[in-house]
Design an enzyme around this catalytic site. Structure first.
Site, PDB file in Angstrom:
ATOM      1  N   GLU A   1       0.817  -1.209   0.000  1.00  0.00           N
ATOM      2  CA  GLU A   1       0.000   0.000   0.000  1.00  0.00           C
ATOM      3  C   GLU A   1       0.846   1.252   0.000  1.00  0.00           C
ATOM      4  O   GLU A   1       0.558   2.219  -0.703  1.00  0.00           O
ATOM      5  CB  GLU A   1      -0.952   0.021   1.212  1.00  0.00           C
TER       6      GLU A   1
ATOM      7  N   HIS B   1       2.829   8.941   9.604  1.00  0.00           N
ATOM      8  CA  HIS B   1       4.112   8.773   8.903  1.00  0.00           C
ATOM      9  C   HIS B   1       5.260   9.455   9.663  1.00  0.00           C
ATOM     10  O   HIS B   1       6.307   9.717   9.091  1.00  0.00           O
ATOM     11  CB  HIS B   1       4.046   9.259   7.444  1.00  0.00           C
TER      12      HIS B   1
HETATM   13 ZN   LIG Z   1      -1.931   3.517   5.434  1.00  0.00          ZN
END
Ligand SMILES: [Zn+2]
Length: 345
Positions: free
Chosen positions: A222, A322
């Protein structure tokens, strides 16, 4: 009546996932964990060609199949070059700010199966040495791995068996606090994988069947954009389960299940999104509807690849995604609850 997620089960599985390195392209080990867990729940599992797992559950009415996806691959890096002074130059796997990985411990995984530890540093890592250490730009070509071995040259590093193309995983630093927070790297999207397994565990323990057949895709590419480019062709509609964003003008909190109406790939399916909102309201599940301008999901990948489906996106709210991520366990349970409401409706 809504289901009762097994909270301890979900958190235990989430911790195991977080503790297993799995940058995109290097997911064999984490997939063993997924396979073992599916088998312990008695769920049928098969693989797609690139190593993603497909779990199948039969519904009361098998004329339709709903796809649910979440990804176990994470951000990471790969050795781009072995430098003459015995450090490693990196190339990113997935999209992140270099300063969010600076000073992080990492593991280098050689292709022969050896592992070495190291630290990701800027190439001007000390204020005692470099006058520009503070302002030095943290870009990919200014970062390197300091390996925890006595190496002083490229040859020393090569002798360890480290080569260009070896994967580098970041220390997840997974912690579950008494106040219910999960703080760790890679909560995106392991929290959602654990929410999906919470759904499977509930079906087994509370012995209920979904209305329609379900196929779960535990995807493994992904973060590089093509995780769910392939999905089984009998899927009519798909819910990508992936983290919700927090901050700026977004309303999602770390305890909410986020329902994304639109992201950079465009609007999600109107009816599915409306149904998710109605179900969350009806079952008193804390939720937020948001729009994510800098985001794409496995559902976007499936649609772009030409699959004849409609799609939606939900997932636990994750702060500082992230980077040094955090969510609250309630967001994960709320995600399981909303999924259960959807597949039972
Ligand atoms: Zn993700």
């Amino acid at each position: 009546m809504s289901i009762q997620p097994n909270e301890q089960y979900i958190l235990n599985f989430l911790k195991q996932l977080l503790d297993t390195p799995s940058p995109s392209g290097f997911t064999a080990q984490v997939m063993k964990l997924v396979e073992a867990e599916a088998s312990s729940l008695g769920v049928k599992l098969s693989w797609n060609q690139k190593g993603g797992a497909i779990l199948e559950v039969e519904g009361e009415d098998s004329s339709r199949t709903i796809g649910l996806s979440a990804h176990v691959d994470t951000l990471g890096a790969m050795v781009r070059a072995v430098k003459s002074e015995g450090t490693l130059r990196l190339t990113s796997v997935g999209g992140f700010m270099m300063n969010s990985m600076e000073n992080e411990y990492c593991v280098i995984h050689t292709r022969s199966g050896k592992t070495y530890t190291g630290t990701i540093l800027s190439t001007h890592p000390s204020v005692h040495v470099y006058s520009d250490a503070r302002d030095f730009k943290r870009s990919e070509d200014h970062m390197e791995v300091r390996i925890d071995e006595l190496v002083h040259s490229k040859e020393d590093v090569l002798k360890l068996g480290i080569s260009v193309g070896d994967f580098v995983s970041f220390d997840s630093r997974a912690v579950m606090t008494d106040s219910g927070f999960v703080k760790s790297r890679h909560i995106d999207d392991k929290a959602s994988v654990s929410a999906l397994f919470g759904l499977l565990e509930s079906m087994k323990r509370e012995s209920w069947k979904p209305k329609h057949n379900l196929k779960f895709l535990i995807s493994n590419y992904e973060e590089v954009g093509h995780g769910a480019a392939y999905i089984p062709q009998d899927i009519d509609e798909m819910i990508a389960v992936d983290m919700g964003c927090i901050g700026d003008d977004l309303s999602c909190k770390e305890t909410d299940v986020s329902i994304c109406a639109k992201d950079s790939s465009g609007p999600y399916d109107y009816d599915m999104t409306s149904k998710l909102i109605e179900l969350a309201k009806a079952e008193n599940i804390p939720f937020a509807v948001d729009v994510y301008p800098h985001y794409g999901s496995d559902a976007s990948a499936a649609l772009s690849a030409g699959n004849n489906i409609r799609a939606a996106l939900i997932g636990p709210g994750v702060h500082a995604s992230h980077a040094m991520e955090r969510t609250h366990k309630q967001a994960v349970f709320n995600t399981t609850k909303l999924l259960a409401a959807y597949v039972r409706a």
